[in-house]
Motif scaffolding. Sequence first.
Motif, PDB file in Angstrom:
ATOM      1  N   SER B 215      -6.359 -51.366  -3.600  1.00  0.00           N
ATOM      2  CA  SER B 215      -5.646 -51.106  -4.853  1.00  0.00           C
ATOM      3  C   SER B 215      -5.136 -49.690  -4.938  1.00  0.00           C
ATOM      4  CB  SER B 215      -6.547 -51.386  -6.052  1.00  0.00           C
ATOM      5  OG  SER B 215      -7.652 -50.535  -6.032  1.00  0.00           O
ATOM      6  N   ASN B 216      -5.277 -48.901  -3.869  1.00  0.00           N
ATOM      7  CA  ASN B 216      -4.808 -47.519  -3.896  1.00  0.00           C
ATOM      8  C   ASN B 216      -3.353 -47.392  -4.264  1.00  0.00           C
ATOM      9  OD1 ASN B 216      -6.737 -45.573  -3.481  1.00  0.00           O
ATOM     10  ND2 ASN B 216      -6.885 -46.019  -1.304  1.00  0.00           N
ATOM     11  N   LYS B 217      -2.497 -48.276  -3.695  1.00  0.00           N
ATOM     12  CA  LYS B 217      -1.069 -48.036  -3.925  1.00  0.00           C
ATOM     13  C   LYS B 217      -0.531 -48.710  -5.180  1.00  0.00           C
ATOM     14  CE  LYS B 217       0.761 -51.612  -0.897  1.00  0.00           C
ATOM     15  NZ  LYS B 217       1.398 -51.842   0.391  1.00  0.00           N
ATOM     16  N   CYS B 218      -1.321 -49.589  -5.787  1.00  0.00           N
ATOM     17  CA  CYS B 218      -0.832 -50.251  -6.989  1.00  0.00           C
ATOM     18  C   CYS B 218      -0.692 -49.241  -8.114  1.00  0.00           C
ATOM     19  CB  CYS B 218      -1.800 -51.358  -7.401  1.00  0.00           C
ATOM     20  SG  CYS B 218      -1.465 -52.041  -9.009  1.00  0.00           S
ATOM     21  N   ILE B 219       0.438 -49.260  -8.811  1.00  0.00           N
ATOM     22  CA  ILE B 219       0.644 -48.276  -9.873  1.00  0.00           C
ATOM     23  C   ILE B 219       0.355 -48.865 -11.250  1.00  0.00           C
ATOM     24  CG2 ILE B 219       2.253 -46.855  -8.580  1.00  0.00           C
ATOM     25  CD1 ILE B 219       4.559 -48.197  -9.996  1.00  0.00           C
ATOM     26  N   ASN B 220      -0.210 -50.072 -11.281  1.00  0.00           N
ATOM     27  CA  ASN B 220      -0.618 -50.692 -12.550  1.00  0.00           C
ATOM     28  C   ASN B 220       0.529 -50.783 -13.533  1.00  0.00           C
ATOM     29  OD1 ASN B 220      -3.976 -49.366 -12.654  1.00  0.00           O
ATOM     30  ND2 ASN B 220      -3.170 -51.196 -11.767  1.00  0.00           N
ATOM     31  N   GLU B 272      -8.809 -48.465 -11.558  1.00  0.00           N
ATOM     32  CA  GLU B 272      -7.743 -49.342 -11.060  1.00  0.00           C
ATOM     33  C   GLU B 272      -8.305 -50.502 -10.265  1.00  0.00           C
ATOM     34  OE1 GLU B 272      -7.600 -46.031 -10.454  1.00  0.00           O
ATOM     35  OE2 GLU B 272      -6.072 -45.453 -11.889  1.00  0.00           O
ATOM     36  N   CYS B 306       7.720 -55.989  -6.782  1.00  0.00           N
ATOM     37  CA  CYS B 306       6.749 -54.905  -6.888  1.00  0.00           C
ATOM     38  C   CYS B 306       7.379 -53.613  -6.416  1.00  0.00           C
ATOM     39  CB  CYS B 306       5.510 -55.202  -6.064  1.00  0.00           C
ATOM     40  SG  CYS B 306       4.355 -53.821  -6.063  1.00  0.00           S
ATOM     41  N   PRO B 307       7.331 -52.557  -7.241  1.00  0.00           N
ATOM     42  CA  PRO B 307       7.971 -51.300  -6.836  1.00  0.00           C
ATOM     43  C   PRO B 307       7.365 -50.693  -5.573  1.00  0.00           C
ATOM     44  CG  PRO B 307       7.377 -51.239  -9.159  1.00  0.00           C
ATOM     45  CD  PRO B 307       6.773 -52.473  -8.600  1.00  0.00           C
ATOM     46  N   VAL B 308       6.071 -50.951  -5.322  1.00  0.00           N
ATOM     47  CA  VAL B 308       5.459 -50.330  -4.142  1.00  0.00           C
ATOM     48  C   VAL B 308       5.119 -51.354  -3.069  1.00  0.00           C
ATOM     49  CG1 VAL B 308       4.530 -48.370  -5.401  1.00  0.00           C
ATOM     50  CG2 VAL B 308       3.198 -50.434  -5.220  1.00  0.00           C
ATOM     51  N   ASN B 309       5.696 -52.563  -3.192  1.00  0.00           N
ATOM     52  CA  ASN B 309       5.509 -53.561  -2.142  1.00  0.00           C
ATOM     53  C   ASN B 309       4.045 -53.913  -1.938  1.00  0.00           C
ATOM     54  OD1 ASN B 309       6.148 -53.824   1.423  1.00  0.00           O
ATOM     55  ND2 ASN B 309       6.233 -55.372  -0.158  1.00  0.00           N
ATOM     56  N   ASP B 311       1.814 -56.673  -1.542  1.00  0.00           N
ATOM     57  CA  ASP B 311       2.161 -58.030  -1.124  1.00  0.00           C
ATOM     58  C   ASP B 311       0.913 -58.905  -1.133  1.00  0.00           C
ATOM     59  OD1 ASP B 311       3.047 -60.325   0.195  1.00  0.00           O
ATOM     60  OD2 ASP B 311       4.390 -59.179   1.481  1.00  0.00           O
TER      61      ASP B 311
ATOM     62  N   PHE C  37      -2.303 -45.006   2.543  1.00  0.00           N
ATOM     63  CA  PHE C  37      -3.306 -43.962   2.352  1.00  0.00           C
ATOM     64  C   PHE C  37      -4.145 -43.891   3.612  1.00  0.00           C
ATOM     65  CE2 PHE C  37      -2.646 -43.284  -2.166  1.00  0.00           C
ATOM     66  CZ  PHE C  37      -1.882 -44.381  -2.462  1.00  0.00           C
ATOM     67  N   TYR C  60       0.590 -40.438  -7.148  1.00  0.00           N
ATOM     68  CA  TYR C  60      -0.797 -40.790  -6.818  1.00  0.00           C
ATOM     69  C   TYR C  60      -1.731 -39.603  -6.823  1.00  0.00           C
ATOM     70  CZ  TYR C  60       1.261 -45.137  -5.135  1.00  0.00           C
ATOM     71  OH  TYR C  60       1.940 -46.312  -5.036  1.00  0.00           O
TER      72      TYR C  60
END
Lengths: 301, 323, 291
Positions: B215-220, B272, B306-309, B311, C37, C60
């Motif tokens: 979930s690091n890249k998910c921007i919620n 998150e 999704c803006p950050v892909n 998937d 990351f 981030y």
Amino acid sequence: MKNPYIPIEAEVKMARFESDDHSLKTIDLKFVDGDIFDFIPGQFCEISILGRGEAPFGIASAPSEDFLRFTINKAGVVTTGIHHLDEGDKVGLRGPFGNGYPVKLLEGKNIVVVSGGFAFTTLRSLIIYLLKNRDKYGNITVIYGARRPDLLLYREELKEWEKRQDISLFLCIDWKFGSKGPLEEPAQPGWQPINLKEPSKTEIKKGVKRFTAFVPQLVSAVKPSQKDAYAVVCGPPIMLKFTMPVLREIGFPSERIYNSLERRMKCGIGKCGRCNIGSKYVCKDGPVFSLKELEKLPKEY
Amino acid sequence: MKRVSKKKFYNRLNELIGQYSVYAPCGDKIEEIKDVSELSIDGLLTRLPSKTYMFPQNEELFRWDKGKKIEVNIPDRKSILFGIRPCDARAIATFDPTFDTEEFPDPYFQKRRKNTIIISMGCNEPEETCFCTSFGSGPFDASGSDLLLVEMEKDFLGIGREEILELFGFEEGKGEKDFEEIKTQAEKKVEKINLKGIKEKLDALRETNFFKEISNKCINCGACTFLCPTCYCFDIEDMERVDGGKRMRNWDSCMFKIYTYETSGNNPRRQEELRMQQRIMHKFNYYPLLYDMYGCVGCGRCVSYCPVNFDIREIIKLINNAN
Amino acid sequence: MIDKIRKEAKRILEEGIVDVVIGFEKGSIPLKSTPVFIEKPEDAEKLIWNKFCENNLARYLRRFKGKKVGIVANGCCSRAIVNLIIEGQVNRDDIYIIGTPCEGMLSRRKMLKDGKSEKNVDDSYLYINCKYCSHRNPVIYDYLVSEKIEEKPAQFPDVEEIEKLSPEERWTKFREEVNKCIRCYACREACPMCYCEVCFVDVNNPKWLEGGFAESDVEFWNLGRAFHLAGRCVDCGACERACPMEIKILNLTRKLNKDVKELYDYEAGLDIKQKPLLGEFRFEDKEEFIR
């Protein structure tokens, strides 16, 4: 077609402040048309103030009483609106929701009720129910604490229960103006302090009901027996955190400890998706869960 | 196979527009059309999903006047929902276990569901992001629709309920072989990810670092939940005006930080990874556990938008490999 | 360029200078790069840099408070980092910036609509803010991956086009664009400068706006967010790229950036010694609008 989203009109029959600082208010409601519905202690209702919103509150009155009582802490938009209510004002009510306490399962058993602060609301409902059906239940022990005497709820009922022989009531307070930390002398006259170093070694003389202690310490001191007993624990997270180890040490297993949980709720009927813990909705499958059920769910609290 | 010419079909649909309210995709979303000429089903999927019809983004639950008297208006019209894709049609059925219950029936959803004929259009050319075959479905799955149309050059083939086929004048005709050909070609284009045992695999991953890592890249942001045809979380809000007001039901998202925020300040899902865990578990673990159906139909909108892909197909592959 | 990024990332991880490196890797759908990351030095091989790295990674940084973070940053991303430092959200010492001069990102949606693929990378598909970008080199960095490229002065021909229209035409254009909004808040979450713990749309008491689709609410949301970014927006375009309804948010934010440049000769995020625009009063500030 039945519509579970429409609130029913109810009138405020009594409104009074519970605490000196006016943070807690108790209201009694009756429906404008018709009698109170049937419910189980532990269930909750959604009270609506049209224009402000809706919020869930545990029912503090017992099914045998002819009004619905709620005690509300002033915190946000809806609760502030409720605090402005007076006798004769109208509100909307939806309910009863939730699963309630397992009163059938508790029949024939001893019951230990542990509570703190204003989480005591639904327990008033439970205790009155148990006392009304006294012969169906074993020993009833109630341990209830708050910071100050004026923050203890339903003081008239508590005074009455202190005098009764068929229920063991223990109360505690822990705050004295100007003091910092656990107290070794009475916080108020008449509230006996306990053995702070080893609460379980406190000597409880017959007839003494009022103590200066934190709730978990008082539970240690009272040492309610776990034999054939169920524990119903309802209180703020910090109280739960320190009470659970005490109950475990006394020997209560997870399937005989019950909690009433709280969550942000909107619909109250398991549709809006917000109050779930894992696959269980706190509004529909709860709010009362046994510790054994909670151990299977994600630890989101 | 049942068959009818496109011309005849559209004429019939036009005739029915008086008796039924007809809703069809118009660009981004589903809107009511007054004439068949307003139809525009270019492109595979509408941006906003089929749930905008059954479960609108802002729905009035009731309203009140100055005297606080409550008034409820639930639309009760016979309708046809035409031109959505089979995945969107199946998604409507995933709402049933939650909204169509006996204990607490949701009349707003139920009335629409009861009154609507769902006519879906099969996908001759699925997109790169589609993965409906992973759920035992496919681009020509008629479950969830009252009538599924297969588009040929001048005709429609129809699979569905007898009454609906009759209503639109379908007759016996050729087409079995052509249909098989179209179906096989289309299914080849759809990615089939392995969902076997996903519920158990997710059970094993609970309370591990897995969700934190993914979930690091998910921007919620909530875009995936709003465009998802099976997501149904909502918020209830009162709109107060001088002379009365309304209580509205608005879409909400489990990805928002304040979704579970309590007035006391406590937030059980502040981090998150807890929200990501909730989303994935709800769709692939809790829903299958409670109702024996997945909370996902494989439409692929979340993947495209999704803006950050982030998937979901890649995540499922990771879950499969994690064990 | 990519080799240098990978080598430097590997080095700073091996030497323990940072705990994690934020960069881009290949996406799972055509014409898309996705944030990654990296925590293990051997994973640094995943890092890429191309014309589809369209997200702003500075978004981030606040999640890694207390850790040392490496970040692959181009011009607008580095400006966002400077802004976050100025506003006290991150510490300069906790960040290691691998600076990449950037010639702009291509609009994948437009390219897919015209059937283009990665083979026909074509500068006519540059995003509007990349086309008129005036800070293509990182303004702050610890390691520069390639030679700096030529900078162009700040220009706003797209905003000037709209300014030529009459007020009624502008109002119609604005309403048309903004009424597509579905209040998903992707723009807010994608923006590195939108980090308020409680956003003004979520405040319940007083309730500034409602959650529905009333036109005034949708317009208030978009305008309010644009104004809260005045003097802070670094023109990275992440908001418009994140919007699932393809609303032209840049029309609003770039107009405010143009006004800020003209009225106060200020561009956000250029120097960590800058003061925030609306947090400072200078005697030379123009005052004609105060009557």
